[in-house]
Enzyme design. Structure first.
Site, short mmCIF file in Angstrom:
data_model
loop_
_atom_site.label_atom_id
_atom_site.label_comp_id
_atom_site.label_asym_id
_atom_site.label_seq_id
_atom_site.Cartn_x
_atom_site.Cartn_y
_atom_site.Cartn_z
N GLU A 210 2.16 -35.42 0.57
CA GLU A 210 1.47 -34.25 -0.17
C GLU A 210 0.15 -34.78 -0.72
OE1 GLU A 210 3.85 -32.87 -3.30
OE2 GLU A 210 5.54 -32.73 -2.35
N GLU B 76 10.66 -37.70 -4.19
CA GLU B 76 10.23 -38.16 -5.57
C GLU B 76 11.21 -38.78 -6.68
OE1 GLU B 76 7.41 -35.41 -7.30
OE2 GLU B 76 6.60 -34.87 -5.22
#
Length: 785
Positions: A265, A194
């Site tokens: 995710e 991320e």
């Protein structure tokens, strides 16, 4: 971790309860045979030339125990998963530079091998920065002290250490033959995590770091693809992937037509922090967005984060994060199946698998079925057809016409038609029956006679050896060896007015103030019911800066002020993580109209608590201090007790609902922090049940051999030690009749949890002969069902 941070000892009622790379660019045998060729194109991962839509679930090996791994993986497989995904936890594996730990819960190789043994694939998110609501984002704190380091940027010191660790993990996997290219289960790896969220903060140092990380990872030649999640500029051949709850709506798509749409995710709920309510996510919502990603984004890989959240054992949770992690996942914290989430997703997977070949190979097109309704159709060359009918209206049922037939679509739902005719599954129609987790009280701890106490010492300035003329930053002082740092100073108060106002501003998480050894504001004869009264204060996940202000009684003369600053985990994310600060920022005392500022003053410091230094939660440490019978003690107190472990095979948990804040140990192993006095807006604890993931001897049966005599005894085999609630279960020792006392850990391995066990009558079983020529008799103490 402090009993002073808990309710009065008299009220403590702890229950033990039973809880019910041609990267341009399948089978789920986990790579048990020869090497498998893993590649990809714009449609999917390709394993040995075969496409497949893959369902994956995150299970983190250190958030559970090795004993739990087989059951967790088996239940995930039964739930229709093809892949198990895990992060790699750098701070656990390299606690000091070059010193590695891969034992017990940290044995990642054994975890991957268990995945392979059960016929599943593995996805390895090396990071090595992981965030994951894990303290310091998984980075070892010693990185903070590397000269000139800037985390996660085009910075040579950081890149050097990151490359060394990443290479270490890859080499370990290769040495064990665990990549699919070698016949192992690992089909996908991740580098970084991320990063796009913070990339802009590093300006010109951001993009070169991304390119370097990708090149470094690909250069390790694992033979399987690499990915970067939430990284739209992921360099070829690394795949950019999506994270979040609604990737069917939010994902801009692969940054190359030659890369597949992967979702790393798909949040099954949301992590919870102390003081805030849990954020739930329904099975229907998860199923809807999973199906939408497959239909709209042509997604071919969906990973549920978390499939089993587990427990932030010890001090591993990040700032303010609960010890229980993603308890609302398909497998709850205890590893129990949570319905209807587990079953509803299983049915979704089965429905998608009915038409996966058509979804992967068919020609896609979409049709409007109404203002908020549409059909995603996949037409196969051989006449096969699959359709997903979507109703984006979240309020009303609608009837749509598709291929001359009528279909009723509930609000916010998707119907899956594997043959473009028959509805095999609708995301809003739950047929799985809901279950609830119940508890059965087994052992009560309400008798004061059960408890012993050890009072923590409040240090004065003269007791400290670390000194500074300013307020030290907490994290850099403690080096993440403890949650606690004592700040102390002394000053002369010359006034007939004993009442003054103490004002302390802090960037820590919890603060306790003591004047001349007494907790500020403590009423004589009463115990505080909460740490949030009198001389204590705390911040929150949303408000990191807080102030303690209390009226204090000062002596006319010299006064000692001791301030205990506590952290509940380190930060886990954000740009320039190495620059984050914590601890006290300003200290003043107002007497009459005079305000004296002690921020720049002569301060003394003590890192951690005396009980921590003495390790009173261990067998050895506990025996080296003087424990007293239960009494109305000072606020900072360690407690311990002993009990017979309950029988049966169900999970065991401790109800710490009557406590305040602390940390719990069982058998010398920390089961995590608790903070039940920090209530949610609804007025209840964020968490009051704390799982015991460590083995307790429940039913040991020894089989008598000719040279191994056993005697059956029933007795207390467990000690609970509480600092606040420091819990420790101590197994009795085994004696050799030659005047020597030994502990035999291998007996636990051989016998704990088994109906019967036997130990070979050989000295090899016990190590060398300590007293040759002398007959030996071993007395085994065991608690048996």
């Amino acid at each position: 971790m402090l009993s002073g941070e808990v309710k009065m000892v008299l009220w403590v009622v702890c229950w033990v309860a039973l809880v019910a790379t041609a990267c341009g660019g399948s089978t789920t045998d986990g790579g048990g045979g020869g090497g498998q060729n893993v590649t990809y194109d714009g449609r999917s991962l390709i394993i040995n030339g075969q496409r497949k839509i893959l369902f994956s679930g995150s299970i983190h090996y250190p958030r559970s125990t090795p004993d739990m791994w087989p059951s967790l993986i088996s239940k995930a497989k039964e739930g229709g998963l093809d892949v198990i995904q895990t992060y790699v936890f750098w701070n656990l594996h390299e606690p000091q530079p070059g010193l590695y730990n891969f034992r017990g819960r940290y044995d990642i190789v054994s975890f991957i091998k268990e995945i392979q043994a059960q016929g599943l694939y593995a996805s390895l998110r090396i990071g090595p920065f992981i965030e994951s609501e894990w303290t310091y984002g998984g980075l070892p704190f010693w990185l903070h002290d590397v000269p000139g380091i800037v985390f996660r940027s085009d910075n040579e010191p950081f890149k050097q250490f990151m490359q060394v660790f990443t290479t270490k993990i890859v080499n370990m996997m290769m040495a064990e033959g665990l990549y699919a290219s070698q016949g192992g289960p690992i089909i996908l790896s991740q580098i970084e995590n991320e990063y796009q969220n913070i990339e802009a903060a590093f300006h010109e140092r951001g993009p070169p770091y991304v390119r370097w990380a990708a090149e470094m990872a690909v250069g390790l030649h694992t033979g399987v693809p690499w990915m970067m999640c939430k990284q739209q500029d992921a360099p070829d051949p690394v795949i950019n992937t999506c994270n979040g709850m609604r990737c069917g709506e939010t994902f801009p798509g692969p940054n190359s037509p030659n890369k597949p749409a992967l979702w790393t995710e798909n949040w099954t709920s949301y992590y919870q922090v102390y003081g805030e309510n849990a954020t739930m996510r329904s099975a229907e919502d998860i199923a809807f967005h999973t199906a939408l990603f497959i239909a709209k984004k042509r997604g071919s890989f969906v990973n549920y984060y978390m499939y089993h959240g587990g427990t932030n054992l010890g001090r591993t949770g990040s700032a303010y994060v609960l010890t229980s992690y993603y308890d609302q996942a398909p497998l709850d914290e205890y590893g129990l199946i949570r319905q209807p989430k587990w079953g509803h997703l299983k049915e979704l997977h089965a429905a998608i698998n009915l038409c996966s070949e058509t979804l992967l190979a068919g020609v896609p097109f979409n049709l409007s079925l109404g203002p908020l309704q549409e059909a995603y159709v996949f037409q196969g060359n051989s006449g096969g057809c699959a359709a997903l009918l979507v109703n984006n209206n979240g309020r009303n049922d609608v009837v749509v016409q598709f291929q001359n037939s009528s279909y009723d679509l509930p609000p916010k739902s998707i119907s899956i038609l594997p043959d473009c005719k028959t509805v095999a599954f609708n995301t809003a129609k739950v047929s799985t029956q809901t279950n609830t987790r119940s508890t059965l009280p087994s052992v009560m701890f309400d008798s004061t006679e059960m408890w012993e106490v050890f009072e923590e010492v409040v240090p004065n300035f003269d007791d400290t050896s670390l000194r500074s003329n300013t307020l030290l930053e907490q994290m850099n002082t403690t080096k993440d060896t403890t949650d606690y740092l004592w700040y102390s100073f002394r000053f002369q108060h010359n006034s007939s007015d004993a009442q003054s106002i103490l004002n302390v501003n802090s960037l820590g998480h919890v603060l306790h103030a003591f004047v001349n050894g007494a907790l500020v504001g403590k009423r004589h004869g009463l115990r505080s019911c909460s740490i949030d009264n009198h001389g204590s204060a705390h911040g929150s996940h949303r408000n990191l800066n807080f102030t303690l202000e209390n009226t204090v009684s000062l002596d006319n003369g010299m006064n000692n002020i001791s301030l205990l600053s506590g952290m509940v985990g380190l930060p886990d994310s954000g740009a320039f993580l190495e620059r984050r600060t914590a601890g006290l920022r300003r200290v003043t005392i107002q007497a009459n109209q005079d305000i004296q500022n002690f921020t720049n003053y002569s301060w003394g410091y003590q890192v951690g608590l005396l009980g921590e230094k003495l390790q009173v939660y261990t067998i050895e440490g506990s025996s080296n201090v003087q424990w007293s019978s239960f009494s109305s003690s000072q606020p900072l107190t360690w407690y311990k007790t002993a009990f017979d472990a309950p029988g049966g095979t169900e999970p065991i948990a401790l109800n710490l609902g009557s406590m305040g804040k602390g940390e719990a140990w069982i058998n010398g192993q920390s089961i995590g922090r608790y903070w039940v006095s920090f209530h949610t807006p609804a007025g209840s604890p964020s968490q009051q049940w704390y799982v015991n993931n460590f083995s307790i001897s429940k039913g040991i049966k020894t089989t008598r051999n000719s040279h191994l005599h056993s005697k059956w005894l029933r007795h207390v085999i467990a000690d609970i030690t509480l600092l606040g609630a420091v819990i420790q279960l101590i197994q009795k020792r085994l004696w050799r009749r030659c005047g020597i006392v030994f502990l035999f850990p291998f007996l636990n391995v051989a016998c704990v949890g088994r109906r019967e066990c036997s130990i070979a009558p050989s000295y090899q079983s016990f190590g060398e002969d300590p007293c040759p020529g002398t007959p030996k008799v071993i007395l085994v103490d065991a608690l048996c069902e």
